[in-house]
Scaffold this motif. Structure first.
Motif, mmCIF file in Angstrom:
data_model
loop_
_atom_site.group_PDB
_atom_site.id
_atom_site.type_symbol
_atom_site.label_atom_id
_atom_site.label_comp_id
_atom_site.label_asym_id
_atom_site.label_seq_id
_atom_site.Cartn_x
_atom_site.Cartn_y
_atom_site.Cartn_z
ATOM 1 N N UNK A 1 0.856 -1.185 0.000
ATOM 2 C CA UNK A 1 0.000 0.000 0.000
ATOM 3 C C UNK A 1 0.899 1.243 0.000
ATOM 4 N N UNK A 2 1.375 1.600 -1.186
ATOM 5 C CA UNK A 2 2.340 2.688 -1.297
ATOM 6 C C UNK A 2 1.745 4.031 -0.888
ATOM 7 N N UNK A 3 0.494 4.257 -1.225
ATOM 8 C CA UNK A 3 -0.135 5.538 -0.879
ATOM 9 C C UNK A 3 -0.157 5.747 0.630
ATOM 10 N N UNK A 4 -0.418 4.647 1.365
ATOM 11 C CA UNK A 4 -0.447 4.762 2.821
ATOM 12 C C UNK A 4 0.912 5.188 3.355
ATOM 13 N N UNK A 5 1.985 4.537 2.905
ATOM 14 C CA UNK A 5 3.316 4.840 3.444
ATOM 15 C C UNK A 5 3.840 6.185 2.960
ATOM 16 N N UNK A 6 3.367 6.652 1.813
ATOM 17 C CA UNK A 6 3.729 8.003 1.386
ATOM 18 C C UNK A 6 3.080 9.043 2.291
ATOM 19 N N UNK A 7 1.868 8.727 2.774
ATOM 20 C CA UNK A 7 1.152 9.682 3.624
ATOM 21 C C UNK A 7 1.537 9.573 5.089
ATOM 22 N N UNK A 8 1.653 8.343 5.587
ATOM 23 C CA UNK A 8 1.852 8.131 7.026
ATOM 24 C C UNK A 8 3.189 7.482 7.378
ATOM 25 N N UNK A 9 4.052 7.344 6.403
ATOM 26 C CA UNK A 9 5.328 6.678 6.647
ATOM 27 C C UNK A 9 6.185 7.351 7.703
ATOM 28 N N UNK A 10 5.975 8.647 7.931
ATOM 29 C CA UNK A 10 6.775 9.355 8.936
ATOM 30 C C UNK A 10 6.549 8.811 10.339
ATOM 31 N N UNK A 11 5.483 8.063 10.539
ATOM 32 C CA UNK A 11 5.219 7.474 11.853
ATOM 33 C C UNK A 11 5.958 6.152 12.053
ATOM 34 N N UNK A 12 6.641 5.654 11.026
ATOM 35 C CA UNK A 12 7.198 4.306 11.056
ATOM 36 C C UNK A 12 8.728 4.304 11.137
ATOM 37 N N UNK A 13 9.223 3.371 11.968
ATOM 38 C CA UNK A 13 10.627 2.972 11.957
ATOM 39 C C UNK A 13 10.626 1.514 11.511
ATOM 40 N N UNK A 14 11.221 1.213 10.362
ATOM 41 C CA UNK A 14 11.089 -0.096 9.738
ATOM 42 C C UNK A 14 12.460 -0.772 9.643
ATOM 43 N N UNK A 15 12.520 -1.999 10.149
ATOM 44 C CA UNK A 15 13.798 -2.715 10.271
ATOM 45 C C UNK A 15 13.742 -3.988 9.436
ATOM 46 N N UNK A 16 14.605 -4.051 8.423
ATOM 47 C CA UNK A 16 14.604 -5.171 7.477
ATOM 48 C C UNK A 16 15.854 -6.036 7.642
ATOM 49 N N UNK A 17 15.709 -7.343 7.347
ATOM 50 C CA UNK A 17 16.840 -8.257 7.368
ATOM 51 C C UNK A 17 17.525 -8.324 6.017
ATOM 52 N N UNK A 18 18.791 -8.741 6.020
ATOM 53 C CA UNK A 18 19.553 -8.830 4.776
ATOM 54 C C UNK A 18 19.275 -10.132 4.032
ATOM 55 N N UNK A 19 18.993 -11.197 4.770
ATOM 56 C CA UNK A 19 18.756 -12.503 4.148
ATOM 57 C C UNK A 19 17.467 -13.089 4.710
ATOM 58 N N UNK A 20 16.373 -12.465 4.342
ATOM 59 C CA UNK A 20 15.067 -12.797 4.916
ATOM 60 C C UNK A 20 14.201 -13.431 3.832
ATOM 61 N N UNK A 21 13.876 -14.707 4.029
ATOM 62 C CA UNK A 21 13.080 -15.416 3.030
ATOM 63 C C UNK A 21 11.588 -15.109 3.114
ATOM 64 N N UNK A 22 11.167 -14.390 4.159
ATOM 65 C CA UNK A 22 9.780 -13.919 4.232
ATOM 66 C C UNK A 22 9.659 -12.483 3.722
ATOM 67 N N UNK A 23 10.732 -11.717 3.876
ATOM 68 C CA UNK A 23 10.744 -10.315 3.452
ATOM 69 C C UNK A 23 12.044 -10.076 2.681
ATOM 70 N N UNK A 24 12.067 -10.401 1.402
ATOM 71 C CA UNK A 24 13.293 -10.284 0.609
ATOM 72 C C UNK A 24 13.832 -8.858 0.563
#
Length: 311
Positions: free
Chosen positions: A236-259
């Protein structure tokens, strides 16, 4: 010294929320009254106990922070406030789980009026947090999304590997086999078999056996996973463009659920928030063996947002 000082945290209770009984863990702040509350939303399989070490490590770093963690509906057996085993036989859809989690959030906001309310979510729990923020954006102070499984789960490497497990006939068969195993084998034998797992430590394997290895719970876990694959589609790109400032998002480098492609896309889409790539080799399933490492990262992120005001 108060009697409560002798009770090991977290406090454990059952919580009636919008007609559903929820297993709930609570870490009260060290210096009341609390100035902020952190609501922890698990991923799937959604057992709050998996997050005890993680939440405890965070809790020790802040004097004025309360923490609440709730299990997903129907994913675990637990004792109610009378000490009786509660068996939720209903299989809840993803939408029903999200709807009740929004009610949990509303109750937290009602209880902590005037306080800062933070969400910390893991894996598909980040989808829950996204839905809460969509519906209650004015009440959410900040969302910490850890390894956020919020788009096209069925197209990920793990989603492709496991999709067959989530089909109705398969998951009902697996649930029946689980009940048969509990009927045939003594619990001590099942514990020994579970200890052979290389993915869980001894404590977590015992938790799985005692609280989740029941046919109805297994069916609920797999049913929600099937719903995730069906309903969580494109970002949902529109949501994160509007409200993304509320988020701190932490991604893994080798994540088979979240590439890693998900991180790159979010980095482009969410220009107002903080989108971070893990530098500590922490796995998606950090609760199985890396709770303290992830808690250190989360503590630093929380301190950055709070400017140490809860110290």
């Amino acid at each position: 010294m108060s009697f409560t000082n002798h009770i090991k945290l977290p406090w454990r209770t059952s919580w009636q929320v919008s007609g559903e009984l929820r297993e709930t863990l609570f870490w009260p702040c060290q210096s009341p009254p609390a100035r902020a509350i952190l609501l922890m939303i698990p991923g799937n399989p959604g057992l709050a106990d998996f997050y005890i070490d993680f939440c405890t490590s965070i809790h020790t770093e802040f004097n004025s922070l309360d923490i609440i963690c709730v299990s997903h509906l129907g994913h675990t057996r637990f004792s109610d406030n009378r000490g009786l085993v509660y068996r939720n036989q209903k299989t809840h859809s993803l939408d029903e789980q999200v709807e009740n989690m929004v009610c949990v959030f509303d109750k937290v906001c009602e209880e902590y009026k005037g306080k800062k309310v933070f969400l910390c979510a893991h894996s598909v729990g980040c989808y829950f947090a996204q839905q809460i923020c969509e519906q209650r954006e004015e009440r959410v102070q900040r969302v910490f999304s850890l390894f956020p499984a919020i788009e096209s789960i069925g197209l990920t490497p793990r989603g492709r590997q496991l999709w067959f497990m989530f089909q109705p006939g398969v998951r009902h068969t697996v649930a029946a086999v689980v009940d048969m195993i509990r009927w045939i084998f003594p619990i001590r034998v099942i514990h020994k078999m579970a200890n052979l797992s290389q993915n869980l430590n001894a404590d977590n394997s015992h938790l799985v056996v005692d609280k989740m290895l029941h046919g109805s719970c297994v069916n609920s876990v797999l049913s929600m996973a099937a719903d995730e694959i069906r309903k969580i589609g494109t970002l949902n790109e529109d949501f994160y463009k509007q409200w993304g400032h509320k988020f701190v998002m932490y991604y893994g480098r080798n994540d088979n659920w979240v590439p890693i492609e998900c991180f790159k896309k979010m980095k482009r889409v969410n220009m107002g928030g903080k989108v971070v790539l893990c530098e500590n080799n922490i796995s998606h399933a950090f609760v199985t063996s890396q709770s303290e490492e992830m808690a250190l990262v989360m503590t630093e992120m929380l301190k950055d947002e709070l400017h140490c005001e809860l110290g």
